[in-house]
Scaffold this motif. Structure first.
Motif, PDB file in Angstrom:
ATOM      1  N   LYS A  72      12.985  -3.409  -8.172  1.00  0.00           N
ATOM      2  CA  LYS A  72      13.275  -3.424  -8.419  1.00  0.00           C
ATOM      3  C   LYS A  72      14.222  -4.922  -8.455  1.00  0.00           C
ATOM      4  N   ASN A  73      13.851  -5.166  -7.035  1.00  0.00           N
ATOM      5  CA  ASN A  73      14.070  -6.181  -6.075  1.00  0.00           C
ATOM      6  C   ASN A  73      12.338  -6.794  -5.677  1.00  0.00           C
ATOM      7  N   SER A  74      13.069  -7.967  -5.065  1.00  0.00           N
ATOM      8  CA  SER A  74      12.023  -9.048  -4.628  1.00  0.00           C
ATOM      9  C   SER A  74      11.733  -8.838  -3.973  1.00  0.00           C
ATOM     10  N   THR A  75      13.854  -8.577  -2.989  1.00  0.00           N
ATOM     11  CA  THR A  75      13.147  -8.368  -1.169  1.00  0.00           C
ATOM     12  C   THR A  75      13.958  -6.849  -1.180  1.00  0.00           C
ATOM     13  N   ALA A  76      13.471  -6.458   0.586  1.00  0.00           N
ATOM     14  CA  ALA A  76      13.444  -5.069   0.657  1.00  0.00           C
ATOM     15  C   ALA A  76      13.477  -4.785   2.379  1.00  0.00           C
ATOM     16  N   THR A  77      14.039  -4.207   2.736  1.00  0.00           N
ATOM     17  CA  THR A  77      13.619  -3.438   4.209  1.00  0.00           C
ATOM     18  C   THR A  77      12.866  -2.075   4.312  1.00  0.00           C
ATOM     19  N   LEU A  78      11.838  -1.905   5.291  1.00  0.00           N
ATOM     20  CA  LEU A  78      11.885  -0.245   4.834  1.00  0.00           C
ATOM     21  C   LEU A  78      12.673   0.819   5.224  1.00  0.00           C
ATOM     22  N   SER A  79      13.951   0.371   5.001  1.00  0.00           N
ATOM     23  CA  SER A  79      14.799   1.721   4.832  1.00  0.00           C
ATOM     24  C   SER A  79      15.482   1.305   3.631  1.00  0.00           C
ATOM     25  N   SER A  80      14.996   0.392   2.775  1.00  0.00           N
ATOM     26  CA  SER A  80      15.831   0.439   1.759  1.00  0.00           C
ATOM     27  C   SER A  80      15.224   1.762   0.833  1.00  0.00           C
ATOM     28  N   PHE A  81      14.016   2.874   1.349  1.00  0.00           N
ATOM     29  CA  PHE A  81      13.574   3.483   0.538  1.00  0.00           C
ATOM     30  C   PHE A  81      14.321   5.010   1.289  1.00  0.00           C
ATOM     31  N   GLY A  82      14.858   5.114   1.822  1.00  0.00           N
ATOM     32  CA  GLY A  82      15.658   6.562   2.085  1.00  0.00           C
ATOM     33  C   GLY A  82      14.864   7.122   3.216  1.00  0.00           C
ATOM     34  N   ASP A  83      14.738   8.749   3.025  1.00  0.00           N
ATOM     35  CA  ASP A  83      14.318   9.189   4.447  1.00  0.00           C
ATOM     36  C   ASP A  83      12.854   9.539   3.791  1.00  0.00           C
ATOM     37  N   LYS A  84      11.938   9.507   3.449  1.00  0.00           N
ATOM     38  CA  LYS A  84      10.894   9.465   3.155  1.00  0.00           C
ATOM     39  C   LYS A  84       9.369   9.338   3.672  1.00  0.00           C
ATOM     40  N   LEU A  85       8.709   9.586   3.779  1.00  0.00           N
ATOM     41  CA  LEU A  85       7.374   9.435   4.404  1.00  0.00           C
ATOM     42  C   LEU A  85       6.955   7.894   3.482  1.00  0.00           C
ATOM     43  N   ILE A  86       6.694   7.509   4.370  1.00  0.00           N
ATOM     44  CA  ILE A  86       5.887   5.703   3.730  1.00  0.00           C
ATOM     45  C   ILE A  86       4.913   5.933   4.453  1.00  0.00           C
ATOM     46  N   ILE A  87       3.785   5.662   3.352  1.00  0.00           N
ATOM     47  CA  ILE A  87       2.242   5.119   3.935  1.00  0.00           C
ATOM     48  C   ILE A  87       2.802   3.361   3.064  1.00  0.00           C
ATOM     49  N   LEU A  88       2.506   2.427   4.009  1.00  0.00           N
ATOM     50  CA  LEU A  88       1.383   1.420   3.955  1.00  0.00           C
ATOM     51  C   LEU A  88       0.693   1.233   3.271  1.00  0.00           C
ATOM     52  N   ASP A  89       0.107   0.425   1.832  1.00  0.00           N
ATOM     53  CA  ASP A  89      -1.866   0.602   1.862  1.00  0.00           C
ATOM     54  C   ASP A  89      -1.679  -0.955   1.898  1.00  0.00           C
ATOM     55  N   PHE A  90      -2.742  -1.461   2.818  1.00  0.00           N
ATOM     56  CA  PHE A  90      -3.105  -2.619   2.583  1.00  0.00           C
ATOM     57  C   PHE A  90      -4.669  -3.092   2.264  1.00  0.00           C
ATOM     58  N   TRP A  91      -4.736  -4.095   1.329  1.00  0.00           N
ATOM     59  CA  TRP A  91      -5.459  -4.072   0.312  1.00  0.00           C
ATOM     60  C   TRP A  91      -5.858  -5.333  -0.245  1.00  0.00           C
ATOM     61  N   SER A  92      -7.017  -5.719  -1.022  1.00  0.00           N
ATOM     62  CA  SER A  92      -6.981  -7.208  -2.062  1.00  0.00           C
ATOM     63  C   SER A  92      -8.085  -6.415  -3.445  1.00  0.00           C
ATOM     64  N   ILE A  93      -7.869  -7.231  -3.472  1.00  0.00           N
ATOM     65  CA  ILE A  93      -8.217  -7.619  -5.578  1.00  0.00           C
ATOM     66  C   ILE A  93      -9.560  -7.440  -5.892  1.00  0.00           C
TER      67      ILE A  93
END
Length: 238
Positions: A72-93
């Motif tokens: 929804k936005n072009s910027t955010a912070t990790l806390s923007s996603f609330g009380d959730k498990l966050i999984i960062l997925d590092f990838w390449s096309i």
């Protein structure tokens, strides 16, 4: 404000958690729950003296996120996603193994959206990522919904890795739980871990833990500026 849960009770909670999920990969879940419980229940926030890579067991600060598409936005912070498990997925096309995981990740996001958030990060520029997404949506007859950070030169250095796909698991208070390869991104493991993460977070809120223990620590000014400038942390790539 001190926690109302004693260290002894915290250890019992962790022990029960491990027993409940013995049916899934034992080494991963024990590691995740160990760091989850230890960091959520017993750790304190440490001041960030200098910019260094993060390690499992660290408390990750509330990293600013820039250059986001599919959100929804072009910027955010990790806390923007609330009380959730966050999984960062590092990838390449250019990574077929990465792309093979996308349908399952997208499906898990829809199913567990109240407990889980995948965030994809790539070094690839916006033009190539948007072109890839158009082709992906067309070939899969669906719209890929996961947020993607493109042209990332900094966060990838903070979570050191030598290949993609690479996954970083974060609790809602910034606890760095694990870093894994794609074989651990399964419905069974992701659901079990996200249930425990959200369950412990709710328990701690019910027990009136301090917000300091429940949320991401604030990032230092230097780190904010480095991420804003999207600097490559050469010294941290080893």
């Amino acid at each position: 404000m001190k926690s109302s849960i004693s260290p002894e009770r915290a250890k019992l909670c962790l022990r029960d958690s491990v027993r409940q999920i013995k049916s899934i990969n034992k080494s991963l879940t024990k590691k995740l729950l160990c760091f989850l419980g230890g960091t959520l229940l017993l750790s304190s926030v440490q001041a960030q003296q200098k910019i260094e890579p993060f390690f499992i067991g660290d408390r990750i600060p509330d990293l600013p996120l820039h250059r986001i598409i599919n959100y929804k936005n072009s910027t955010a912070t990790l806390s923007s996603f609330g009380d959730k498990l966050i999984i960062l997925d590092f990838w390449s096309i250019h990574c077929s193994s990465c792309i093979e995981q996308f349908p399952q990740e997208d499906s898990l996001q829809h199913i567990l959206g109240d407990k889980l958030q995948f965030i994809l990060l790539t070094l690839d520029p916006k033009e190539k990522v948007t072109s890839f997404l158009k082709h992906f949506d067309s070939s899969h007859h669906t719209k890929f919904s996961l947020p993607i950070i493109y042209s990332d030169s900094t966060i990838c250095c903070l979570f050191r890795h030598h290949a993609v796909p690479h996954y970083v698991w974060l609790a809602p208070n910034g606890a760095f739980l694990a870093q894994t390869e794609q074989q651990f991104i399964t419905p069974q493991i992701v659901e079990q871990v996200s249930n425990r993460v959200v369950g412990l977070q709710k328990q701690m809120r019910k027990e009136h833990f301090s917000e300091v223990m429940l949320t991401y620590p604030p990032p230092g000014k230097k780190l904010i500026e480095v991420i804003r400038q999207n600097k490559i942390l050469i010294d941290n790539i080893r």
